[in-house]
Write a protein that holds these residues in place. Structure first.
Motif, short mmCIF file in Angstrom:
data_model
loop_
_atom_site.label_atom_id
_atom_site.label_comp_id
_atom_site.label_asym_id
_atom_site.label_seq_id
_atom_site.Cartn_x
_atom_site.Cartn_y
_atom_site.Cartn_z
N GLY A 48 2.75 0.66 3.42
CA GLY A 48 3.90 -0.04 3.37
C GLY A 48 3.40 -1.60 3.50
N LYS A 49 2.03 -1.99 3.93
CA LYS A 49 1.84 -3.19 4.07
C LYS A 49 1.29 -3.93 2.94
CE LYS A 49 2.51 -3.24 8.87
NZ LYS A 49 2.68 -1.88 8.97
N ASP A 50 1.30 -5.21 2.88
CA ASP A 50 0.45 -5.83 1.79
C ASP A 50 -0.90 -6.08 1.76
OD1 ASP A 50 -0.57 -7.99 0.07
OD2 ASP A 50 1.39 -9.08 0.26
N ILE A 90 0.81 -1.16 0.07
CA ILE A 90 -0.03 -0.04 0.04
C ILE A 90 0.89 1.33 0.05
CG2 ILE A 90 -1.62 1.31 1.47
CD1 ILE A 90 -2.82 -1.28 2.47
N THR A 91 0.67 2.24 -0.77
CA THR A 91 1.25 3.41 -1.00
C THR A 91 0.60 4.76 -0.32
OG1 THR A 91 0.80 3.82 -3.42
CG2 THR A 91 2.88 2.44 -2.80
N ARG A 92 -0.64 4.70 -0.64
CA ARG A 92 -1.36 5.91 -0.34
C ARG A 92 -2.74 5.59 0.09
NH1 ARG A 92 -0.52 11.35 -3.93
NH2 ARG A 92 -1.47 9.77 -5.52
N LEU A 118 -5.57 5.70 10.72
CA LEU A 118 -5.61 4.04 10.58
C LEU A 118 -4.27 4.01 9.33
CD1 LEU A 118 -8.87 3.13 11.02
CD2 LEU A 118 -7.23 2.99 12.56
N SER A 119 -4.22 5.10 8.31
CA SER A 119 -3.13 4.95 7.36
C SER A 119 -1.84 4.73 7.88
CB SER A 119 -3.62 6.08 6.35
OG SER A 119 -2.94 7.18 6.71
N ASP A 120 -1.29 5.53 8.91
CA ASP A 120 -0.12 5.26 9.54
C ASP A 120 0.40 3.79 9.58
OD1 ASP A 120 -0.30 7.86 9.54
OD2 ASP A 120 -0.28 8.00 11.73
N HIS A 150 -16.27 14.52 8.11
CA HIS A 150 -15.08 14.90 8.16
C HIS A 150 -14.40 14.05 9.16
CE1 HIS A 150 -16.98 18.11 6.07
NE2 HIS A 150 -15.89 18.23 5.54
N THR A 151 -14.96 13.52 10.24
CA THR A 151 -14.47 12.98 11.40
C THR A 151 -14.00 11.47 11.03
OG1 THR A 151 -15.92 14.22 12.69
CG2 THR A 151 -14.83 12.51 13.87
N VAL A 152 -14.82 10.92 10.11
CA VAL A 152 -14.35 9.61 9.83
C VAL A 152 -13.23 9.78 8.67
CG1 VAL A 152 -15.19 7.76 8.37
CG2 VAL A 152 -16.75 8.57 10.06
N ALA A 153 -13.19 10.62 7.79
CA ALA A 153 -12.19 10.80 6.93
C ALA A 153 -10.54 11.04 7.80
CB ALA A 153 -12.30 11.94 5.82
N ALA A 154 -10.93 11.83 8.89
CA ALA A 154 -9.61 11.97 9.67
C ALA A 154 -9.22 10.65 10.45
CB ALA A 154 -10.02 13.01 10.84
#
Length: 382
Positions: free
Chosen positions: A54-56, A3-5, A48-50, A39-43
């Motif tokens: 980099g993961k499969d 995963i890149t973005r 969680l993207s952190d 907006h809160t869910v997008a945040a």
């Protein structure tokens, strides 16, 4: 594959779309949204993207487990909706990478289409009979309507009469064989629900939805015996643990988890299997966009207890944009004979029109549900 973005897009009328990109050029789409809290869910997705970058992306079960259990505080609408959209996108990636629909990865299909219903009327029930006629003319064999306006704990009988008149008018308009769902929307407290249950019995409803708020579930013990109408509940429950007591106590006939709120495809399918073990029907909640509907249908494909699917085509919320505006292949949602076809393309089976998504995200939205008050000035459930 890594995963890149992760990129979120808030688009009209009130939706949030998520794109997950990989270094293999395969992308996946999900719909992580909690209506009025986009907006809160997008945040939350961004937080969680952190972990994910980099993961499969193919290790879906492990990612779900970490994203749920890895935080000391867990569950609830915002967390589970963010996780839901991520999960949908990961399944979309895996299906596309393998060239098969998600339903194939979940064990294959028990159906290739499912019955759907059309919303009629708006937040306050009005002109529902004519809307019901039009829905039937478009081929729908089932409709759903809001049953009441705001109701106090104990209220006047004229409000009960208005509810009954509206339902009676719809039944007269569509005849005896069209399904009618009446949504109490959590607006009704136990004392008035007892009255409405008895008054609505003659109209042979398909179900009564959210007769009381989920947090007042114990009230169903006293309501269930008042009517033969099936009781539906669950759009405001978010995990299998939320549904555990609901199912084990046996007063609900239909569960309505939302795969954009209840942890995505991974969690919703587990909830559906739990319900099947209790002989409870499944009617997934989905007044949302096309990515959410595609995810719902991939679940419906393999769940034996699924009997009908909510969808938002023409719903009163969809003013700026409607259900099919954001996909390049709307024909995969083939509406015919009161049913919709389950997409069979790779992943979720839809092609998101990314350029259009980006253009509409420039406008975005700040949708909020109405705030209602009773005549005495106190807050009323919407």
């Amino acid at each position: 594959m890594k995963i890149t973005r992760l990129t979120t897009y808030l688009v009209p009328p009130r939706w949030c779309f998520l794109k997950i990109e990989t270094d293999a050029g395969v992308t996946g789409w999900g719909e992580p949204v909690l209506e009025g809290r986009a907006h809160t869910v997008a945040a939350m997705v961004d937080e969680l993207s952190d972990y994910l970058v980099g993961k499969d992306p193919r290790h879906i079960e492990d990612h779900w487990t970490v994203l749920y259990r890895g935080g000391f505080y867990r569950g609830g609408g915002v967390h589970m909706s963010a996780l839901a959209g991520i999960d949908q996108a990961l399944w979309d990636i895996k299906g596309k990478a393998l060239g098969v629909p998600v339903s194939e990865l979940l064990g294959g299909s028990v159906r290739d289409r499912i019955r759907v219903y059309s919303w009629i009327g708006g937040d306050r029930p009005s002109e529902t009979a004519e809307a019901a006629r039009q829905a039937v003319a478009r081929g729908f064999t089932a409709v759903k309507m809001n049953g009441t306006e705001e109701l106090q704990y104990i209220d006047s009988h004229d409000k009960v009469e208005r509810c009954i008149e509206n339902v009676a008018a719809v039944r007269d308009a569509v005849g005896p064989n069209v399904g009618i769902g009446v949504d109490f929307h959590g607006r009704v407290h136990k004392p008035m629900a007892k009255v409405l249950f008895k008054e609505l019995e003659p109209y042979k409803l398909m179900f009564i939805e959210e007769p009381v708020l989920s947090e007042h579930y114990e009230a169903l013990r006293d309501l269930a015996h008042l009517s033969s109408t099936p009781i539906a509940l669950g759009e405001r429950l978010y995990t299998r643990w939320d549904f555990k007591r609901i199912l084990s106590e046996g007063y609900v006939d239909i569960i309505q988890p939302d795969p954009s709120h209840a942890g995505g495809i991974t969690e919703t399918r587990k909830i559906a299997a739990m319900a099947e073990a209790y002989d409870v029907a499944l009617a997934l909640h989905c007044p949302l966009g096309p990515i959410a509907l595609a995810a719902n249908l991939q679940i419906d494909a393999g769940c034996y207890n699924a009997f009908i699917q909510e969808q938002s085509l023409g719903i009163h919320y969809n003013e700026a944009n409607d259900l099919l505006d954001y996909v390049s292949n709307p024909e995969v949602f083939a509406y015919r004979d009161g049913m919709v076809t389950i997409p069979v393309g790779p992943g979720l089976g839809i092609e998101v029109n990314e350029a259009y998504v980006q253009s509409r995200a420039v406008e975005g939205h700040r949708w909020r549900n109405p705030v209602w008050r009773h005549a005495d000035g106190s807050f009323a459930e919407w």
